[in-house]
Design a protein around this motif. Structure first.
Motif, PDB file in Angstrom:
ATOM      1  N   UNK A  73       0.859  -1.173   0.000  1.00 10.03           N
ATOM      2  CA  UNK A  73       0.000   0.000   0.000  1.00 10.03           C
ATOM      3  C   UNK A  73       0.900   1.229   0.000  1.00 10.03           C
ATOM      4  N   UNK A  74       0.775   2.033  -1.036  1.00  9.11           N
ATOM      5  CA  UNK A  74       1.595   3.234  -1.176  1.00  9.11           C
ATOM      6  C   UNK A  74       0.824   4.262  -1.977  1.00  9.11           C
ATOM      7  N   UNK A  75       1.034   5.508  -1.658  1.00  7.88           N
ATOM      8  CA  UNK A  75       0.333   6.631  -2.261  1.00  7.88           C
ATOM      9  C   UNK A  75       1.284   7.343  -3.211  1.00  7.88           C
ATOM     10  N   UNK A  76       0.896   7.506  -4.485  1.00  6.21           N
ATOM     11  CA  UNK A  76       1.786   8.161  -5.438  1.00  6.21           C
ATOM     12  C   UNK A  76       1.975   9.640  -5.132  1.00  6.21           C
ATOM     13  N   UNK A  77       1.239  10.170  -4.170  1.00  4.58           N
ATOM     14  CA  UNK A  77       1.467  11.543  -3.727  1.00  4.58           C
ATOM     15  C   UNK A  77       2.593  11.633  -2.703  1.00  4.58           C
ATOM     16  N   UNK A  78       3.174  10.501  -2.327  1.00  2.00           N
ATOM     17  CA  UNK A  78       4.182  10.454  -1.272  1.00  2.00           C
ATOM     18  C   UNK A  78       5.456   9.809  -1.813  1.00  2.00           C
ATOM     19  N   UNK A  79       6.492  10.617  -2.024  1.00  2.00           N
ATOM     20  CA  UNK A  79       7.734  10.097  -2.606  1.00  2.00           C
ATOM     21  C   UNK A  79       8.386   9.041  -1.728  1.00  2.00           C
ATOM     22  N   UNK A  80       8.344   9.231  -0.429  1.00  2.00           N
ATOM     23  CA  UNK A  80       8.979   8.269   0.476  1.00  2.00           C
ATOM     24  C   UNK A  80       8.326   6.897   0.360  1.00  2.00           C
TER      25      UNK A  80
END
Length: 284
Positions: A73-80
């Motif tokens: 689960x990862x958000x493309x708005x969050x580089x980290x």
């Protein structure tokens, strides 16, 4: 022999729809897979977005094909978060050979009624998210002097669309981003291209907002969507396409068949852009 044997493919927005199709098509052609997805609703999006169970279903489907998969689960708005997904993919699968920057959202309103939140979230996901995704894989690909990046734009990256100026602006922006990434990474043997889907059946289009748009008012149904799709393309029998149609185009661009192709915009839209179109609502 598969077209992607020995490759590892990272798909953003990989839990369902076009994202799942990219994952499964790549896996069938011999690739191991990394998928990332936010797996929750975003504040300005009115249709249900992918959930954790959608991600689980994609994982099970890839594994059923005998391929390995990493899902985060990862958000493309969050580089980290994207950087962490790339690092996990490299640690577990050895490398990242291909990025399919697929994650995206779609909402509607006349440009003069869009709120700042609607504009900013659209640009942050559909344009900046593509940039962040490419940024996350670029150092690894540069180190290996190899890689392929496919950015999923839209026919609305090549033509306007009424009542979604923010979506159209983001998808046009992907074209400029793609061409610049292709130019900058070419000396490292890395290719970058964009695909411009037309009407595709997915969670983004099979929802009440889309049904109502194609029906011309409230109360639309899936039948209105399919009927509208028959008017969209020039090819005989065309209507809303299966997500696998777009995945097959990405497969070509990521394969050795396209080893000398970079910096192109590839429409996949049943001939929609061939037609001059008509003014469906003329004003005297």
């Amino acid at each position: 022999m598969g077209m992607l044997d020995g490759k590892v493919v990272l798909v953003t927005g990989g839990s369902r729809g076009q994202g799942r199709a990219h994952a499964l098509t790549s896996a069938r052609e011999g690739a191991d897979i990394v998928i990332v997805d936010v797996a929750e609703n975003l504040p300005t999006v009115t249709y249900p977005m992918a959930r954790t169970d959608d991600m689980t279903a994609t994982v099970e489907a890839v594994e059923a094909l005998g391929r390995r998969i990493v899902a985060m689960e990862a958000d493309v708005r969050d580089q980290a978060q994207l950087d962490a997904a790339v690092a996990r993919g490299i640690a577990d699968l050895g490398q990242i050979d291909v990025l399919i920057a697929n994650a995206g959202i779609w909402t509607q309103a006349p440009f003069y009624e869009l709120t700042d939140d609607q504009w900013e979230e659209m640009i942050d996901v559909n344009l900046s998210g593509v940039w962040r995704s490419a940024k996350a894989v670029a150092p690894h690909m540069i180190e290996r002097n190899s890689g392929s990046i496919v950015m999923i734009s839209s026919v609305n990256g090549l033509e306007p669309g009424p009542n979604f100026a923010h979506y159209t602006a983001a998808k046009h922006g992907v074209v400029g981003l793609m061409k610049t990434v292709a130019l900058e990474l070419a000396p490292h043997g890395i290719r970058c291209n964009s695909i411009h889907p037309g009407a595709v059946r997915s969670g983004m289009t099979e929802n009440q907002m889309a049904f109502d748009m194609y029906a011309g008012g409230p109360g639309g149904t899936i039948d209105d969507l399919i009927k509208a799709g028959k008017h969209y393309g020039a090819l005989k029998g065309s209507t809303f396409m299966a997500p696998e149609t777009i995945a097959n185009a990405a497969l070509f661009l990521n394969s050795e068949l396209a080893s000398s192709i970079t910096g192109i915009t590839l429409p996949v839209e049943a001939g929609h852009l061939l037609m001059a179109g008509v003014n469906v609502s003329p004003v005297d």
